[in-house]
Design a protein around this motif. Structure first.
Motif, PDB file in Angstrom:
ATOM      1  N   TYR A  97       0.855  -1.181   0.000  1.00 56.76           N
ATOM      2  CA  TYR A  97       0.000   0.000   0.000  1.00 56.76           C
ATOM      3  C   TYR A  97       0.899   1.242   0.000  1.00 56.76           C
ATOM      4  N   ARG A 102      -3.348   3.856  -3.912  1.00 55.72           N
ATOM      5  CA  ARG A 102      -2.710   2.858  -4.763  1.00 55.72           C
ATOM      6  C   ARG A 102      -2.393   1.612  -3.943  1.00 55.72           C
ATOM      7  N   SER A 103      -2.683   0.428  -4.488  1.00 57.30           N
ATOM      8  CA  SER A 103      -2.387  -0.812  -3.778  1.00 57.30           C
ATOM      9  C   SER A 103      -2.061  -1.925  -4.766  1.00 57.30           C
ATOM     10  N   ARG A 121      -3.390  -8.316  -7.994  1.00 60.04           N
ATOM     11  CA  ARG A 121      -4.504  -7.373  -8.012  1.00 60.04           C
ATOM     12  C   ARG A 121      -3.956  -5.961  -7.849  1.00 60.04           C
ATOM     13  N   ARG A 123      -4.841  -1.619  -7.842  1.00 54.91           N
ATOM     14  CA  ARG A 123      -5.818  -0.533  -7.761  1.00 54.91           C
ATOM     15  C   ARG A 123      -5.069   0.782  -7.762  1.00 54.91           C
ATOM     16  N   ASP A 124      -5.486   1.699  -8.636  1.00 55.13           N
ATOM     17  CA  ASP A 124      -4.817   2.999  -8.734  1.00 55.13           C
ATOM     18  C   ASP A 124      -5.867   4.083  -8.941  1.00 55.13           C
ATOM     19  N   GLN A 125      -5.950   4.991  -7.974  1.00 60.03           N
ATOM     20  CA  GLN A 125      -6.882   6.122  -8.058  1.00 60.03           C
ATOM     21  C   GLN A 125      -6.151   7.455  -8.218  1.00 60.03           C
ATOM     22  N   GLU A 133     -10.054   6.062 -11.884  1.00 61.53           N
ATOM     23  CA  GLU A 133      -9.738   4.909 -11.051  1.00 61.53           C
ATOM     24  C   GLU A 133      -9.587   3.677 -11.933  1.00 61.53           C
ATOM     25  N   ASN A 135      -8.692  -0.508 -11.977  1.00 57.40           N
ATOM     26  CA  ASN A 135      -8.562  -1.755 -11.235  1.00 57.40           C
ATOM     27  C   ASN A 135      -8.231  -2.876 -12.196  1.00 57.40           C
ATOM     28  N   ALA A 238     -12.259   2.964   1.027  1.00 64.90           N
ATOM     29  CA  ALA A 238     -12.659   2.011  -0.003  1.00 64.90           C
ATOM     30  C   ALA A 238     -12.659   0.580   0.507  1.00 64.90           C
TER      31      ALA A 238
END
Length: 410
Positions: A97, A102-103, A121, A123-125, A133, A135, A238
């Motif tokens: 993280y 972002r993760s 997996r 995730r980027d916002q 965003e 995913n 989130a």
């Protein structure tokens, strides 16, 4: 195998661990300005269980890396375990993280018998000044513990069969805000499935008991589907929300012209909410969802499915399958105490819950008397803002079901 990693977070207070401070020249720092990285190392024996897989036992070492705010930003957990169905399994699980928007999560796992799991997996916002965003989920796995009981709400435990679910594919989506709290998502999904002999020898094999005429997709299938989702959210986080509401409506289409084995359309809607008392020691959480799949010869694993750690927790994964479903989950998340062990701050929670749901041929065939109702109790260890381990025990008509998992069920 992620479940084992998370059980370690629940059990870490029971065993010895150590805290080290390593130069950022030796180990990558979660925050760029960190001269030293705080690393909490926790060796653990692990026991996990689920209705389909049975009991797994082994050992792992969890490495928790902290950022300059003393939050756990990176988690790495290599492990070795043993299961009577899958033999010996080696796994490396990681969760990164680098920022609140972002993760990255990954899992690399291989068993000596049947099972394997390779997935990542993202995730980027942060894109387009946090307007976009993205995913993505990529996977290649074999689950030798998969089950099929037949179709419909009255499928009998006496018809339980086992098979190996071999899959690879991806799911990607991009979301752009239309207005405050409302985001439009466009998605694309590829899934290729092979059905093989399972690892649970005490059960008959799926393909021995059922035919292709009875179960579409029993000889394997491909799905390439596109989706549109509209999401309204006031959640305060989130992944680990403590207040707010999130509503989602989705339409997904699968076309033979784009590589799918069957043509079908999926409709889904979900609303979930979290309502805390002022100090957030008690959080009332609820979810209501329903969905329907319409088409011909829809592969059995593409139909609506209930059962498992995130839906009906009194039953094993894939317990009920049919074209449509209705689901309601209610739980009270109670923080018992906050404890700091090995320089890691954790909230320990108790969560009594009740799950109500059922499957049917179409939503027009809904009958309240066919709904399954399973009460249960959950135990959670929460390392904010990113990591949660849980044990949920539910009771259904098939008996008790125990799940060890990562993250909240909804």
């Amino acid at each position: 195998m992620r479940a084992l990693s998370l059980l370690s977070l629940i059990l870490f207070s029971l065993l010895s661990g150590c805290t080290s401070y390593l130069p950022s020249t030796v180990i990558p720092a979660p925050s760029p300005a960190q001269p030293y990285v705080k690393v909490v190392t926790i060796p653990l024996p692990v026991i996990a269980t689920s209705p389909n897989e049975g009991v797994t036992y082994g050992a792992l070492t969890a490495f928790l890396l902290h950022n300059d705010k003393d939050e756990v930003s990176y988690l790495f957990a290599p492990q070795v375990n043993r299961n009577e169905n899958f033999g010996t399994t080696g796994t490396l699980y990681g969760a990164l993280y680098p920022s609140p928007v972002r993760s990255i999560e990954f899992n690399l796992s291989k068993s000596s018998k049947v099972n394997s799991d390779y997935e990542v997996r993202l995730r980027d916002q942060s894109l387009m000044e946090r307007q976009l965003e993205v995913n993505a989920f990529l996977y290649n796995f074999t689950d030798g513990s998969a089950r099929f009981f037949g179709f419909g709400p009255d499928s009998s435990a006496d018809n339980e069969t086992n098979f190996a679910d071999r899959e690879f594919g991806y799911t990607v989506s991009a979301g752009y805000p239309l207005r405050n709290n409302t985001v439009l998502f466009l998605g694309d999904r590829l899934r290729r499935v092979e059905v093989d002999e399972g690892a649970v020898k005490r059960l008959p094999n799926l393909q021995q008991r059922f035919s292709t005429a009875d179960v579409p997709g029993i000889d394997g299938f491909s799905t390439h589907a596109q989706s549109v989702s509209l999401v309204y959210s006031t959640l305060d986080a989130a992944a680990m929300a403590s207040s707010g509401v999130r509503a989602r409506a989705t339409v997904e289409g699968s076309l033979a012209a784009l590589g799918s084995s069957a043509r079908f359309v999926r409709y889904e809607a979900e609303v979930k909410g979290f309502f805390p008392v002022p100090d957030s020691r008690f959080i009332s959480a609820g979810r209501f969802a329903f969905g329907q799949v319409s088409g011909g010869s829809i592969p059995f694993l593409e139909q609506s499915i209930l059962g498992g750690e995130n839906t009906l927790r009194g039953y094993g994964k894939n317990r009920f399958i049919e074209n449509s479903y209705v689901l309601c989950n209610l739980e009270e998340r109670i923080r018992l105490f906050r404890w700091e062990v090995f320089d890691v701050k954790a909230d320990w929670e108790l969560a009594p819950f009740i799950d109500i749901g059922g499957v049917m041929d179409s939503l027009g065939d809904f009958k309240a008397g066919e709904l399954k109702v399973n009460p249960g109790i959950g135990f959670r260890a929460v390392v904010r803002p990113n990591i949660l381990g849980r044990i949920d025990v539910g009771w259904g008509k098939d008996g008790a079901a125990v799940f060890v998992g990562l993250g909240y069920p909804f």
